[in-house]
Write a protein that holds these residues in place. Structure first.
Motif, PDB file in Angstrom:
ATOM      1  N   ASP A 258      71.399  42.006  51.568  1.00 39.88           N
ATOM      2  CA  ASP A 258      70.208  41.541  50.838  1.00 39.88           C
ATOM      3  C   ASP A 258      70.471  40.143  50.325  1.00 39.88           C
TER       4      ASP A 258
ATOM      5  N   ASP B  11      68.865  41.820  43.282  1.00 42.83           N
ATOM      6  CA  ASP B  11      68.802  43.118  43.937  1.00 42.83           C
ATOM      7  C   ASP B  11      70.181  43.648  44.246  1.00 42.83           C
TER       8      ASP B  11
ATOM      9  N   PHE C 181      71.688  47.099  42.783  1.00 41.69           N
ATOM     10  CA  PHE C 181      72.225  48.066  43.733  1.00 41.69           C
ATOM     11  C   PHE C 181      73.617  48.527  43.317  1.00 41.69           C
TER      12      PHE C 181
ATOM     13  N   ASP D 183      67.889  44.807  53.797  1.00 41.87           N
ATOM     14  CA  ASP D 183      66.677  44.153  53.309  1.00 41.87           C
ATOM     15  C   ASP D 183      65.986  43.532  54.536  1.00 41.87           C
TER      16      ASP D 183
ATOM     17  N   TYR E 179      65.581  48.649  53.171  1.00 37.55           N
ATOM     18  CA  TYR E 179      65.458  48.547  51.720  1.00 37.55           C
ATOM     19  C   TYR E 179      64.553  47.352  51.466  1.00 37.55           C
TER      20      TYR E 179
ATOM     21  N   THR F 132      60.671  45.348  49.877  1.00 38.13           N
ATOM     22  CA  THR F 132      59.636  45.281  48.850  1.00 38.13           C
ATOM     23  C   THR F 132      58.270  45.671  49.407  1.00 38.13           C
TER      24      THR F 132
ATOM     25  N   LYS G  56      61.208  51.776  49.480  1.00 31.22           N
ATOM     26  CA  LYS G  56      60.533  50.668  48.810  1.00 31.22           C
ATOM     27  C   LYS G  56      61.265  50.429  47.505  1.00 31.22           C
ATOM     28  N   LYS G  57      61.711  49.190  47.334  1.00 33.78           N
ATOM     29  CA  LYS G  57      62.487  48.869  46.126  1.00 33.78           C
ATOM     30  C   LYS G  57      61.683  49.247  44.895  1.00 33.78           C
TER      31      LYS G  57
ATOM     32  N   ASN H  22      60.621  49.539  40.850  1.00 34.44           N
ATOM     33  CA  ASN H  22      60.624  48.518  39.817  1.00 34.44           C
ATOM     34  C   ASN H  22      61.184  49.053  38.504  1.00 34.44           C
TER      35      ASN H  22
ATOM     36  N   LEU I 126      65.434  53.601  40.685  1.00 31.33           N
ATOM     37  CA  LEU I 126      66.341  53.133  41.723  1.00 31.33           C
ATOM     38  C   LEU I 126      67.536  54.065  41.852  1.00 31.33           C
TER      39      LEU I 126
ATOM     40  N   ARG J  54      58.845  42.526  40.038  1.00 38.12           N
ATOM     41  CA  ARG J  54      59.703  43.700  40.155  1.00 38.12           C
ATOM     42  C   ARG J  54      61.003  43.495  39.407  1.00 38.12           C
TER      43      ARG J  54
ATOM     44  N   THR K 273      62.361  45.682  36.417  1.00 30.08           N
ATOM     45  CA  THR K 273      63.644  46.380  36.501  1.00 30.08           C
ATOM     46  C   THR K 273      64.578  45.974  35.372  1.00 30.08           C
TER      47      THR K 273
END
Lengths: 148, 596, 185
Positions: free
Chosen positions: A12, A17, A21, A61, A90, A92, A112-113, A115, A120, B379, B383
């Protein structure tokens, strides 16, 4: 449940992100080893190494510079060496056509990532668990399709 | 064929003509017959007269003979013998004449025979007397008396026969006269009658002819006017007409055909080459090919080409034509229309369309990318906020916590807005795949999408079985989802929302809300709820983008949801209407065409 | 030309083991699916040799008794789901009967070892079978739903979607498209 580590790789280009992760996995109570790469080229370079330890699950990604997630997917699927890797897209995007396309090209999982961090964590945990079940139950990897 | 149509037919005059000639011949024949009859009659009269005269003459001669006989007896003059001979000759002559005249009449011939024998007898008597000699004076008086009177009886008989013959002639004459008189009476009648008929026929013919002539005159006038009108319409319509006689290969151009090229009418003798001179060099080959084809295949399908007028101006012409056969001549008639304005207008429209389309595409791309790319940073914000709330909420001050919570709320609203915008941009994208889908499946999916909300508010959804329809599946699913979401969102507080979905089939005749030209059969799906409702006057407004009837503190919303619904319905060539009353719930009626 | 294969794992594994174990010259009997009894004691190195050989083929030697039972539960479930004419009994009853333990015990054991529930596993298996049937392309979704004892296609759809995140028809589409691409290569 498992004696060994589950190897997980993420490609990614987004720093945040990657952070989410790795943080998520570190908070999950699973024995995992996580590696991250910044883009598709770095990922493929790693995978194509002779003695590379192939991941159990690869998170890709889609929007990456130099080499996109789709390109990586196609490359990986065309090499039988990587047949055992469960590939999770992975991304958006939540466009239906996109999702179907990645499955058609050979992805096993589409995520889908989320939010929310907790969401997650849950998603990642579910993915690993289900994948492990497939792995241990001798189920057909070809038909392993999962969408979160 | 009844009389009137016979009168009007063209054969009429011919028949009248033939009839008139026949009648003339008839009259001539009749006249000839009459003249003949007249001549005959007068001949008859003459004959009768002649017979009478000759018979009288004959009697006279016989009398003379008698007298001569008596003279001889008296005088014994030998010279009287000569006279007697002459008289005999004369009698003979008269007899012959009468014989000739009465040749045809049997009765007269009989009498003539008797006469002849009587005359012969007379001769005998006379001759016997002549043989005697009376020189000695008077012989015995009885012999003399006998000789004197010997001829008396014969004379008497002769006289009787002659009288008879004359009478016969006279009666014959009378008879013939009366016939003649009759003829005289009837003949003029026939003639007058036929003359009358002829006159009538001639009058009729005259009337017809003059009427025909008038007709021709008026047709001619109409033709002249029509010609003028077509000439005028050519000028007004900016087209010309031409003719090509396929047998003589001769061209005819209308006046305006010349004007189209920039010439005065009849500026040159109509021919193909002078016309082709004006054609744009790039179109020349094509036109030539089509023209040759036209001459050989006898048809000219519509085609367009460019020309240069005499003043150098570039014009676009459209030509077409077809073959017409008039009295065994094959004529190709065609029109040439100056369509320059139309073509230029079309080109402009096409250009504008291209610009509009490309603008539209850009806007759509922008729309999509913007909402899509806005998701990324949002997002992250969400998050990180969730991380903060999870891990470090306690480390914040009270105000810090409050601020964080507000940031979260604001981020949440932005999320919804971007989601809705993204949704909206998806419904306006060009590539939409229509496929036959079970609407029930889409409804179920929509219910699942809203599952959380349905669970939360304990909403009840009752729906009838929906049909299969050719739609863009994800869009209709979106539509159902948005409508359900709306109904639940705007439900009355503490009253579980109930949504009823029903369906009927309608057509444009039975339902006046829809007035489509292309489709006639529609499915009418009604979503009705028991929510808070809205004023009917806003029924149209709520479908406009970003229009809301409440502020964000009362009810969350972006004002995009219903606009998306409307867009989706438009994509499917359907209709959507809203009906409501405050506090009495709302009804959304969707019409979807049964066939695209 | 394409051929669709169906595997009878019992026969397959048996033949395979016979082949492989014979090469070691060991005395053994195959006493069941996944069960081999060695009739003599085998030295550790040999065991390691055998283990690593079998591992190459994805075959693991399970040691733990609990693990064994769990494996049995899994096998029974698989057998139950994938049987041609599946009996219409409840899974709990079937398992308890087949394995001679109470369902409660089996359920707890299963969760302890696998961290997942039997029900989940059953659903997973059913959906797996459904996937296979869809890939085989011979039955319609309705027929598949019926075969797997679902009350309706909608029910199958819902469970399918809950398990995999996509609908059976989507899955069908994806498989078909994958096939298309493979054919054109």
């Amino acid at each position: 449940m498992q004696k060994e580590y589950i190897h997980i790789v993420l490609a990614d280009d987004d720093e945040d992100d990657r952070l989410f992760f790795t943080d998520a996995f570190s908070e999950l109570k699973m024995s995992t080893k996580v590696q991250t790469y910044n883009d598709g080229v770095a990922l493929m370079d790693y995978l194509n190494q002779e003695d590379a330890i192939l991941p159990n699950v690869l998170f890709l990604d889609l929007n990456m510079p130099r080499k996109s997630g789709i390109e990586c997917l196609q490359e990986i699927k065309s090499n039988s060496k990587f047949d055992n890797i469960a590939i999770a897209i992975y991304s958006t995007s939540s466009s239906e056509e996109h999702i179907e396309e990645t499955f058609v090209l050979g992805a096993n999982i589409y995520i889908k990532k989320p939010n929310d961090f907790n969401a997650l964590k849950k998603v990642l945990s579910d993915v690993i668990t289900i994948n492990w079940q497939y792995h241990t139950s001798g189920l057909n990897k070809e038909n392993f399709l999962l969408r979160m | 064929m009844n009389i009137l149509s016979f009168y009007r037919s063209p054969i009429f005059l011919r028949i009248v003509f033939v009839l008139s000639i026949a009648i003339i011949f008839f009259i001539a024949a009749v006249t000839y017959k009459q003249i003949n009859a007249l001549t005959n009659s007068s001949n008859q009269v003459l004959n009768t007269y002649n017979v009478a005269v000759e018979l009288e003459k004959m009697y006279t001669y016989i009398n003379d003979l008698e007298t001569a006989k008596r003279d001889y007896i008296a005088s014994n003059d030998q010279t009287i013998k000569f006279a007697i001979k002459i008289h005999q000759k004369e009698i003979e002559k008269a007899l012959l004449k009468v014989e000739k005249i009465t040749k045809g009449n049997k009765t007269q011939r009989e009498y003539l025979k008797i006469l002849r024998s009587l005359i012969k007898h007379k001769y005998y008597i006379v001759n016997s007397i002549l043989a005697k000699d009376y020189s000695n004076g008077i012989l015995g008086s009885t012999e003399l008396n006998n000789d004197f009177l010997s001829g008396k009886k014969v004379m008497y008989d002769i006289r009787k026969v002659i009288n008879k013959m004359i009478t016969i002639e006279e009666s014959l004459l009378n008879k013939r006269n009366s016939i003649y008189k009759d003829n005289q009476k009837t003949t003029p009648l026939y003639i007058y009658l036929t003359l009358l008929i002829t006159l009538v026929l001639l009058v009729l013919s005259y009337v017809k002819m003059s009427k025909d002539l008038n007709n021709i005159k008026s047709y001619n006038n109409e033709l002249l006017v029509s010609n003028e009108s077509s000439n005028l319409s050519e000028i007004v319509g900016n087209y010309g007409t031409w003719q090509l006689n396929l047998d003589t290969n001769k061209y005819t151009f209308s006046d305006n055909e010349y004007r189209l090229l920039g010439y005065e009418p009849k500026a040159f003798k109509a021919n193909l080459d002078d016309f082709m001179k004006h054609i744009h060099p790039d179109d020349y080959e094509m036109v030539k090919e089509v023209t040759l084809k036209m001459i050989y295949q006898e048809v000219l399908p519509s085609f367009t080409y460019r020309i240069y007028k005499t003043n150098g101006e570039l014009r676009h012409f459209r030509a077409s034509g077809r073959v017409v056969t008039k009295s065994e001549e094959r004529i190709l008639i065609g029109t040439t229309t100056d369509v320059t304005e139309v073509i230029i207008a079309n080109q402009e429209i096409e250009e504008r369309n291209r610009i509009l389309e490309s603008n539209n595409k850009e806007l759509q791309a922008f729309n999509y990318v913007a909402s899509h790319d806005l998701q990324e940073p949002l997002r992250k914000i969400e998050t990180f906020i969730s991380r903060l709330i999870d891990k470090d909420l306690d480390n914040l001050s009270e105000s810090g916590q409050q601020y964080l919570s507000r940031i979260n709320a604001a981020a949440g609203r932005m999320r919804i807005l971007i989601d809705d915008l993204l949704q909206f941009s998806r419904t306006t994208r060009a590539e939409q795949v229509f496929m036959k889908t079970d609407l029930n499946e889409l409804l179920e999916n929509a219910k699942q999408e809203q599952a959380q909300l349905i669970e939360e508010k304990k909403a009840i959804i009752n729906n009838e079985t929906l049909p299969e329809l050719e739609v863009v599946p994800f869009q209709i699913q979106q539509l159902f989802s948005n409508l359900i979401n709306n109904s639940i969102k705007y439900s009355k507080e503490n009253i579980p929302p109930v949504i009823n979905i029903s369906i009927t089939e309608v057509d444009t005749e039975s339902d006046e809300k829809i007035n489509s030209i292309t489709n006639t059969k529609f499915y009418k799906i009604i979503f009705s709820d028991n929510g808070i409702g809205f004023e009917q006057e806003y029924a149209d407004k709520i479908f406009t983008l970003f229009t809301r009837l409440h502020n964000k503190d009362e009810y969350a919303g972006t004002g995009i949801g219903l606009a998306i619904c409307k867009k989706i319905i438009e994509n499917h060539k359907g209709y959507i209407f809203a009906n409501s009353e405050i506090d009495r719930g709302s009804t959304f009626t969707i019409y979807l065409p049964k066939e695209i | 030309m394409k051929a669709f294969l169906k595997f009878d794992f019992t026969i397959l594994t048996k033949k395979f083991l016979e082949e492989k174990l014979s090469s070691f010259g060991l005395k053994y009997t195959i006493t069941g699916f996944g069960e081999v009894e060695f009739l003599e004691n085998i030295p550790d190195e040999k065991i390691e040799e055998i283990t690593s050989l079998l591992n190459e083929y994805g075959i693991e030697i399970i040691e733990n008794q609990k693990t064994v039972l769990v494996q049995k539960i899994k096998d029974t479930i698989i057998e139950m789901v994938f049987k041609e004419d599946a009996p219409n009994v409840k899974a709990s009853v079937y398992l308890a009967e087949k394995l001679n333990h109470s369902y409660g015990y089996l359920s707890n054991l299963f969760s302890e070892v696998t961290y997942a529930s039997i029900e989940n596993f059953i659903i997973l298996q059913k959906i797996e079978y459904a996937k296979q049937l869809i890939v085989n392309d011979k039955l319609s979704l309705t027929e598949i739903a019926f075969k797997l004892n679902y009350s309706s296609v909608a029910h199958l759809s819902t469970q399918f979607k809950n398990t995999t995140g996509i609908t059976p028809s989507q899955f069908q589409r994806i498989i078909a498209k994958r096939r298309e691409i493979a054919n054109t290569k």
